[in-house]
Design an enzyme around this catalytic site. Structure first.
Site, PDB file in Angstrom:
ATOM      1  N   TYR A 199      12.928   1.666  -8.001  1.00 20.59           N
ATOM      2  CA  TYR A 199      13.333   0.271  -8.264  1.00 20.59           C
ATOM      3  C   TYR A 199      13.835  -0.414  -6.975  1.00 20.59           C
ATOM      4  CZ  TYR A 199      16.199  -3.606  -9.917  1.00 20.59           C
ATOM      5  OH  TYR A 199      16.763  -4.846 -10.080  1.00 20.59           O
ATOM      6  N   TYR A 250      17.231 -15.625 -15.285  1.00 23.04           N
ATOM      7  CA  TYR A 250      18.501 -15.130 -15.823  1.00 23.04           C
ATOM      8  C   TYR A 250      19.132 -16.171 -16.742  1.00 23.04           C
ATOM      9  CZ  TYR A 250      17.454 -12.164 -11.895  1.00 23.04           C
ATOM     10  OH  TYR A 250      16.808 -11.351 -11.022  1.00 23.04           O
TER      11      TYR A 250
HETATM   12  N1  GLU Z   1      17.525  -5.643  -6.163  1.00 28.28           N
HETATM   13  C1  GLU Z   1      18.340  -6.647  -6.779  1.00 28.28           C
HETATM   14  C2  GLU Z   1      19.312  -6.008  -7.738  1.00 28.28           C
HETATM   15  O1  GLU Z   1      18.911  -5.170  -8.477  1.00 28.28           O
HETATM   16  C3  GLU Z   1      17.471  -7.630  -7.484  1.00 28.28           C
HETATM   17  C4  GLU Z   1      18.241  -8.740  -8.111  1.00 28.28           C
HETATM   18  C5  GLU Z   1      17.520 -10.062  -8.081  1.00 28.28           C
HETATM   19  O2  GLU Z   1      16.691 -10.326  -7.224  1.00 28.28           O
HETATM   20  O3  GLU Z   1      17.811 -10.873  -8.953  1.00 28.28           O
HETATM   21  O4  GLU Z   1      20.463  -6.304  -7.750  1.00 28.28           O
END
Ligand code: GLU
Length: 316
Positions: A199, A250
């Site tokens: 991830y 979001y």
């Molecule tokens: N790698 C980031 C995290 O997991 C991605 C978050 C995003 O881009 O919104 O916090």
């Protein structure tokens, strides 16, 4: 068929240039993400826009050829890959509802017994990555993701920024909490460090706006790349767009739909990919974020461009 207005490449270049010129004085607004230390080093003045059209043009302005950390925009591509592998079985482990909470919230996960609301919040994306890991070593799963992106963008030079991946591996405490939580509920099937390893590296993919717009073009083109044929079915492309529209920003997804009117996915690196069905894929980059963690100038640029080009999925 799309009801979007077709815009000629010359007109489009003029529109993109006008949006850039109007917003350039505001470069540097917003706050660069600093919870991943390597991202805090990015120059907040960066600003680029690229539009890839279904007829094969790529229109750029500003820093649109400079690679940046696409972060959560990668979740669109891993979802497409995982749906290819698991089909609708994926939805047993991830929901399809907007979360109304921040990208890394843990509260909902407790109430909903480890099933994340959607594939675009962190918890949901971590489950999608866990699905891609099935039957593979982490290196192979990451290789599959990288090959997919390179194929979509038709660009073998795309790489993962290992400094960003390392930086997040060292500081990703919240994501570790989310992953451990889901593992406790039986919704993560691999060891937490392996799933998160993949991830963090997928989030650290480095693409320019031009590369990102090209990589997203299949979603504007009924699931097909203009020259290489089918990536996903037309129906699946529509559904990914629907998820981007409802869940791509979001807890500000409703606001983005209201202001821009296009499916979109943002990342904390300051990038946003937006889809104009039947017409184009747009990628914008400006590292300063608004309070919801979405690019401040990037959102404004998309709002202005969509308005000036007459693009919206809600009507001509
Ligand atoms: N790698 C980031 C995290 O997991 C991605 C978050 C995003 O881009 O919104 O916090």
């Amino acid at each position: 068929m799309s009801n979007q207005s077709a815009v000629s490449p010359e007109t489009l270049q003029a529109l993109v240039d006008s949006v850039y010129a109007d917003l350039a004085p505001r470069r540097g607004e917003g706050a660069v993400a600093d919870y991943i230390p390597q991202l805090a080093r990015i120059d907040p003045q960066k600003f680029g826009i690229a539009v890839a059209t279904v007829s094969g043009e790529v229109i750029v302005v500003g820093d649109a050829r400079e690679a940046f950390s696409i972060q959560s925009v990668s979740k669109v591509f891993t979802l497409a890959l995982a749906l290819g592998k698991w089909g609708d079985g994926l939805w047993k482990r991830v929901g399809r509802e907007p979360s109304g909470t921040s990208f890394n919230s843990i509260v909902q996960l407790e109430q909903e017994r480890g099933i994340p609301r959607n594939p675009f919040i962190n918890a949901g994306a971590i489950v999608v990555t866990d699905l891609l890991l099935a039957g593979h070593q982490p290196r192979e799963a990451l290789g599959e993701i990288l090959r997919f992106i390179r194929f979509l963008a038709d660009d073998e030079s795309i790489v993962v920024d290992s400094a960003v991946a390392k930086s997040e591996t060292e500081t990703g405490f919240r994501n570790q909490a989310l992953a451990n939580y889901m593992r406790a509920f039986g919704n993560l099937h691999h060891p937490v460090d392996l799933t998160l390893g993949v991830y963090f590296h997928q989030c650290a993919l480095a693409l320019s706006c031009a590369q990102l717009a090209k990589a997203g073009l299949f979603l504007a083109n009924g699931g097909r790349l203009p020259k290489d044929g089918s990536v996903v079915s037309r129906e699946r492309a529509r559904r990914i767009n629907a998820l981007m529209l409802t869940c791509g920003h979001y807890d500000a997804s409703g606001d983005f739909a209201y202001r821009v009117g296009l499916p979109g996915k943002s990342g904390v690196g300051g990038g946003i990919l937006a889809i104009v069905p039947g017409q184009a894929a747009i990628a914008v980059w400006s590292p300063g974020l608004n309070k919801n963690g979405n690019s401040l100038l990037g959102t404004l640029a998309l709002e202005m461009l969509a308005q000036r080009a007459g693009w919206s999925v809600f009507g001509a």
